[in-house]
Scaffold this motif. Structure first.
Motif, mmCIF file in Angstrom:
data_model
loop_
_atom_site.group_PDB
_atom_site.id
_atom_site.type_symbol
_atom_site.label_atom_id
_atom_site.label_comp_id
_atom_site.label_asym_id
_atom_site.label_seq_id
_atom_site.Cartn_x
_atom_site.Cartn_y
_atom_site.Cartn_z
ATOM 1 N N ILE A 1 0.854 -1.189 0.000
ATOM 2 C CA ILE A 1 0.000 0.000 0.000
ATOM 3 C C ILE A 1 0.890 1.240 0.000
ATOM 4 C CG2 ILE A 1 -1.747 1.288 1.299
ATOM 5 C CD1 ILE A 1 -2.621 -1.426 2.487
ATOM 6 N N ARG A 2 0.483 2.237 -0.732
ATOM 7 C CA ARG A 2 1.192 3.521 -0.730
ATOM 8 C C ARG A 2 0.168 4.642 -0.713
ATOM 9 N NH1 ARG A 2 3.382 4.372 -7.001
ATOM 10 N NH2 ARG A 2 1.317 4.738 -7.939
ATOM 11 N N VAL A 3 0.617 5.836 -0.370
ATOM 12 C CA VAL A 3 -0.218 7.031 -0.443
ATOM 13 C C VAL A 3 0.415 7.959 -1.461
ATOM 14 C CG1 VAL A 3 -1.174 9.009 0.786
ATOM 15 C CG2 VAL A 3 -0.988 6.794 1.945
ATOM 16 N N VAL A 4 -0.292 8.215 -2.548
ATOM 17 C CA VAL A 4 0.199 9.116 -3.587
ATOM 18 C C VAL A 4 -0.116 10.548 -3.162
ATOM 19 C CG1 VAL A 4 0.016 9.774 -6.008
ATOM 20 C CG2 VAL A 4 -0.154 7.362 -5.352
ATOM 21 N N PRO A 5 0.904 11.397 -3.002
ATOM 22 C CA PRO A 5 0.655 12.760 -2.515
ATOM 23 C C PRO A 5 -0.027 13.626 -3.560
ATOM 24 C CG PRO A 5 2.961 12.493 -3.099
ATOM 25 C CD PRO A 5 2.330 11.126 -3.239
ATOM 26 N N ALA A 6 -0.603 14.725 -3.099
ATOM 27 C CA ALA A 6 -1.189 15.708 -3.998
ATOM 28 C C ALA A 6 -0.089 16.355 -4.837
ATOM 29 C CB ALA A 6 -1.936 16.775 -3.197
ATOM 30 N N PRO A 7 -0.420 16.849 -6.036
ATOM 31 C CA PRO A 7 0.612 17.424 -6.908
ATOM 32 C C PRO A 7 1.378 18.571 -6.261
ATOM 33 C CG PRO A 7 -1.425 17.056 -8.122
ATOM 34 C CD PRO A 7 -1.740 16.809 -6.682
ATOM 35 N N ASN A 8 0.723 19.347 -5.402
ATOM 36 C CA ASN A 8 1.373 20.507 -4.775
ATOM 37 C C ASN A 8 1.796 20.235 -3.339
ATOM 38 O OD1 ASN A 8 -1.176 20.264 -3.774
ATOM 39 N ND2 ASN A 8 -1.675 22.470 -3.859
ATOM 40 N N ALA A 9 1.940 18.980 -2.975
ATOM 41 C CA ALA A 9 2.270 18.633 -1.588
ATOM 42 C C ALA A 9 3.676 19.101 -1.225
ATOM 43 C CB ALA A 9 2.147 17.125 -1.392
ATOM 44 N N VAL A 10 3.816 19.493 0.033
ATOM 45 C CA VAL A 10 5.106 19.902 0.580
ATOM 46 C C VAL A 10 5.554 18.833 1.563
ATOM 47 C CG1 VAL A 10 6.351 21.650 1.902
ATOM 48 C CG2 VAL A 10 4.539 22.339 0.308
ATOM 49 N N PHE A 11 6.782 18.336 1.372
ATOM 50 C CA PHE A 11 7.262 17.228 2.178
ATOM 51 C C PHE A 11 8.243 17.719 3.231
ATOM 52 C CE2 PHE A 11 6.724 15.578 -2.228
ATOM 53 C CZ PHE A 11 5.525 14.921 -1.998
ATOM 54 N N PRO A 12 8.234 17.120 4.419
ATOM 55 C CA PRO A 12 9.190 17.496 5.466
ATOM 56 C C PRO A 12 10.592 17.037 5.090
ATOM 57 C CG PRO A 12 7.937 15.559 6.132
ATOM 58 C CD PRO A 12 7.328 16.027 4.850
ATOM 59 N N PRO A 13 11.612 17.601 5.719
ATOM 60 C CA PRO A 13 12.987 17.164 5.439
ATOM 61 C C PRO A 13 13.139 15.668 5.710
ATOM 62 C CG PRO A 13 12.974 19.177 6.746
ATOM 63 C CD PRO A 13 11.565 18.695 6.706
ATOM 64 N N GLU A 14 13.932 15.011 4.867
ATOM 65 C CA GLU A 14 14.122 13.577 5.024
ATOM 66 C C GLU A 14 14.887 13.276 6.293
ATOM 67 O OE1 GLU A 14 15.938 9.790 2.491
ATOM 68 O OE2 GLU A 14 15.814 11.796 1.610
ATOM 69 N N SER A 15 14.379 12.340 7.050
ATOM 70 C CA SER A 15 14.993 11.963 8.323
ATOM 71 C C SER A 15 15.816 10.703 8.143
ATOM 72 C CB SER A 15 13.915 11.739 9.390
ATOM 73 O OG SER A 15 14.474 11.232 10.574
ATOM 74 N N ALA A 16 16.848 10.566 8.977
ATOM 75 C CA ALA A 16 17.695 9.373 8.914
ATOM 76 C C ALA A 16 16.941 8.144 9.382
ATOM 77 C CB ALA A 16 18.948 9.583 9.753
ATOM 78 N N ASN A 17 16.016 8.343 10.305
ATOM 79 C CA ASN A 17 15.232 7.235 10.843
ATOM 80 C C ASN A 17 13.847 7.219 10.192
ATOM 81 O OD1 ASN A 17 17.307 6.535 12.678
ATOM 82 N ND2 ASN A 17 16.596 8.154 14.083
ATOM 83 N N PRO A 18 13.355 6.063 9.801
ATOM 84 C CA PRO A 18 12.010 6.002 9.215
ATOM 85 C C PRO A 18 10.950 6.363 10.248
ATOM 86 C CG PRO A 18 12.868 3.790 9.613
ATOM 87 C CD PRO A 18 13.996 4.736 9.870
ATOM 88 N N VAL A 19 9.848 6.936 9.764
ATOM 89 C CA VAL A 19 8.774 7.330 10.663
ATOM 90 C C VAL A 19 8.044 6.090 11.142
ATOM 91 C CG1 VAL A 19 8.471 9.566 9.571
ATOM 92 C CG2 VAL A 19 7.156 7.609 8.743
ATOM 93 N N THR A 20 7.408 6.197 12.303
ATOM 94 C CA THR A 20 6.572 5.106 12.796
ATOM 95 C C THR A 20 5.221 5.156 12.094
ATOM 96 O OG1 THR A 20 5.631 6.413 14.598
ATOM 97 C CG2 THR A 20 7.726 5.257 15.030
ATOM 98 N N LEU A 21 4.411 4.139 12.312
ATOM 99 C CA LEU A 21 3.098 4.090 11.671
ATOM 100 C C LEU A 21 2.234 5.256 12.121
ATOM 101 C CD1 LEU A 21 1.184 2.519 9.823
ATOM 102 C CD2 LEU A 21 0.472 1.172 11.807
ATOM 103 N N SER A 22 2.237 5.550 13.416
ATOM 104 C CA SER A 22 1.434 6.675 13.921
ATOM 105 C C SER A 22 1.947 7.995 13.378
ATOM 106 C CB SER A 22 1.454 6.674 15.449
ATOM 107 O OG SER A 22 0.863 5.503 15.975
ATOM 108 N N GLU A 23 3.278 8.160 13.321
ATOM 109 C CA GLU A 23 3.845 9.402 12.790
ATOM 110 C C GLU A 23 3.513 9.566 11.309
ATOM 111 O OE1 GLU A 23 7.796 9.657 15.714
ATOM 112 O OE2 GLU A 23 7.933 8.770 13.705
ATOM 113 N N PHE A 24 3.464 8.461 10.577
ATOM 114 C CA PHE A 24 3.168 8.543 9.143
ATOM 115 C C PHE A 24 1.786 9.138 8.910
ATOM 116 C CE2 PHE A 24 1.217 6.610 5.376
ATOM 117 C CZ PHE A 24 2.113 6.991 4.384
#
Length: 427
Positions: free
Chosen positions: A43-66
């Motif tokens: 499963i994936r979530v396709v973002p909106a065309p104008n979505a703004v993404f947070p800076p990439e983190s070294a650690n993957p996000v948890t399910l709740s954080e996602f």
């Protein structure tokens, strides 16, 4: 003013959290049939065309954080699930793929058989996914949510066990991941979850016809297969018509998507009508049931919803549209086990269905016990293989019904031939 569609993201969050916290029902392989297989529900979530993404983190996000990320909760974000279309079905698919209509194609999930040196079902699912479609589920872009209930793959109308199948659910944690690289004979179809779980755009239900002779007669006996087909007809399984999502020709960073434009990896021209049915539909309905299945208290408080209703949709929730099938009097299979309704066929000859009902007393008792377990304990009694018991008793009734029908038809033919012979030569 048109009603605003309900976002599928909260339903997906609910489902994945429930899957992670619910231990799956594990079916042990019998000594006589140790073969097992595993598949990946990605499963994936396709973002909106104008979505703004947070800076990439070294650690993957948890399910709740996602599910707290802004781009994930954007109303224009689109959750999708990955299906694939194999030109040459795997053995575990071929048992359910004897379709009569050549204009239809069967979609499934990536996966395959467990090898002797595999560390377990999860390893098998990840290895097979990498080998088949080039997605490395061990990368930080993905996380394993958990496992759905094991499923039994049978043949010969449920009489012979082929293998045990373990479905694993994965979530893509990043808005963009390395593109897949499927085998030449495999086409990938990302499909919007909203097209499967939505009151505003309910899925389109259809059927898949399978020759009953393919389950009863030897492969190389053409004459016997034709006779059996004439005597018992075909089986019809419920199916969902899959409509893959349209894909942009540019990547998230604005560059041309070479993989899509040149290879046509994710959505090539689709010459066939894509149908989700059988085991793959059952696993998809398992996932859907985690999204919207009501709590046991609501089942007790709304007993009226368990009674048969007219129409083709389930009265349990406006967000689930399941085919109307009853497992026993006053009991709906889409209440007890939505996925089980997908593997019970109906026959094209009405008298076959009648005799299945006549011999289905034990099956109906199993379903009533299952429904009582759901009502009384809040969840299915994990110590009892309710689905396996329901399938075995149902197909036992099918086999008895087919014996009666075939014998009755054979006697009728013999009587007709004898009467015709007497009429012609005995006068």
């Amino acid at each position: 003013m048109a009603e605003k569609p309900i976002s599928v993201v909260p339903l997906l969050s609910r489902a994945l959290h429930r899957i992670r916290s619910t231990p799956p029902r594990i079916i042990a392989s019998p000594p006589t049939q140790p073969r097992r297989a595993a598949v990946s529900l990605i499963i994936r979530v396709v973002p909106a065309p104008n979505a703004v993404f947070p800076p990439e983190s070294a650690n993957p996000v948890t399910l709740s954080e996602f599910f707290e990320l802004d781009w994930v909760n954007d109303p224009a974000a689109r959750p999708e699930i990955l299906f694939l279309q194999r030109e040459n079905p795997a053995p575990e698919d071929s048992a359910m793929s004897r379709m009569r209509n050549t204009q239809e194609a069967h979609v499934a999930f990536p996966g395959g058989r467990m090898e002797a040196d595999d560390e377990g079902g999860l390893y098998t699912a990840m290895r097979q996914t990498w080998e088949e479609i080039g997605i490395d589920l061990a990368e930080k872009d993905y996380t394993c949510i958990g496992q759905l209930d094991d499923r039994e793959i049978t043949t010969s109308l449920g009489k012979r066990l082929l293998m045990i199948l373990s479905p694993f659910v994965f979530l893509q944690l990043t808005p963009n991941a390395p593109p897949p690289d499927p085998a030449v004979s495999t086409t990938l179809h990302w499909t919007s979850l909203a097209s499967l779980v939505s009151a505003h755009a309910p899925p389109r239900w259809s059927t898949v016809a399978v020759d009953a002779a393919s389950r009863l007669a030897p492969k190389h006996s053409t004459a016997l297969r034709l006779i059996v087909q004439a005597l018992v007809g075909s089986m019809e399984f419920p199916a969902i018509i899959v409509h893959p999502s349209s894909l942009p020709s540019i990547t998230l960073d604005g560059k041309p998507n070479i993989d899509i434009l040149e290879k046509g990896i994710l959505q090539a021209a689709i010459p066939h009508k894509l149908k989700l049915w059988g085991l793959s539909l059952g696993m998809t309905l398992d996932l859907m049931s985690y999204m919207v299945l009501p709590e046991p208290s609501s089942l007790r408080d709304n007993s009226e919803s368990l009674k048969p209703h007219s129409g083709s949709s389930s009265p349990i929730s406006p967000m689930v549209q399941l085919p109307y099938q009853t497992g026993a009097e006053g009991i709906r299979m889409d209440v007890v086990a939505p996925s089980l309704a997908s593997v019970f066929p109906r026959f094209s000859y009405p008298d076959v269905n009648f005799w299945i009902w006549v011999f289905g007393k034990r099956y109906r008792e199993v379903v009533r016990g299952w429904e009582a377990s759901v009502r009384g304990g809040g969840t299915n009694d994990r110590r009892i293989n309710w689905s396996g018991s329901a399938l075995s008793t149902f197909y036992a009734a099918v086999r008895k019904a087919l014996v009666v029908v075939i014998v009755a038809r054979a006697l009728g033919i013999l009587f007709g031939v004898a009467f015709a012979t007497w009429w012609i030569f005995g006068q």
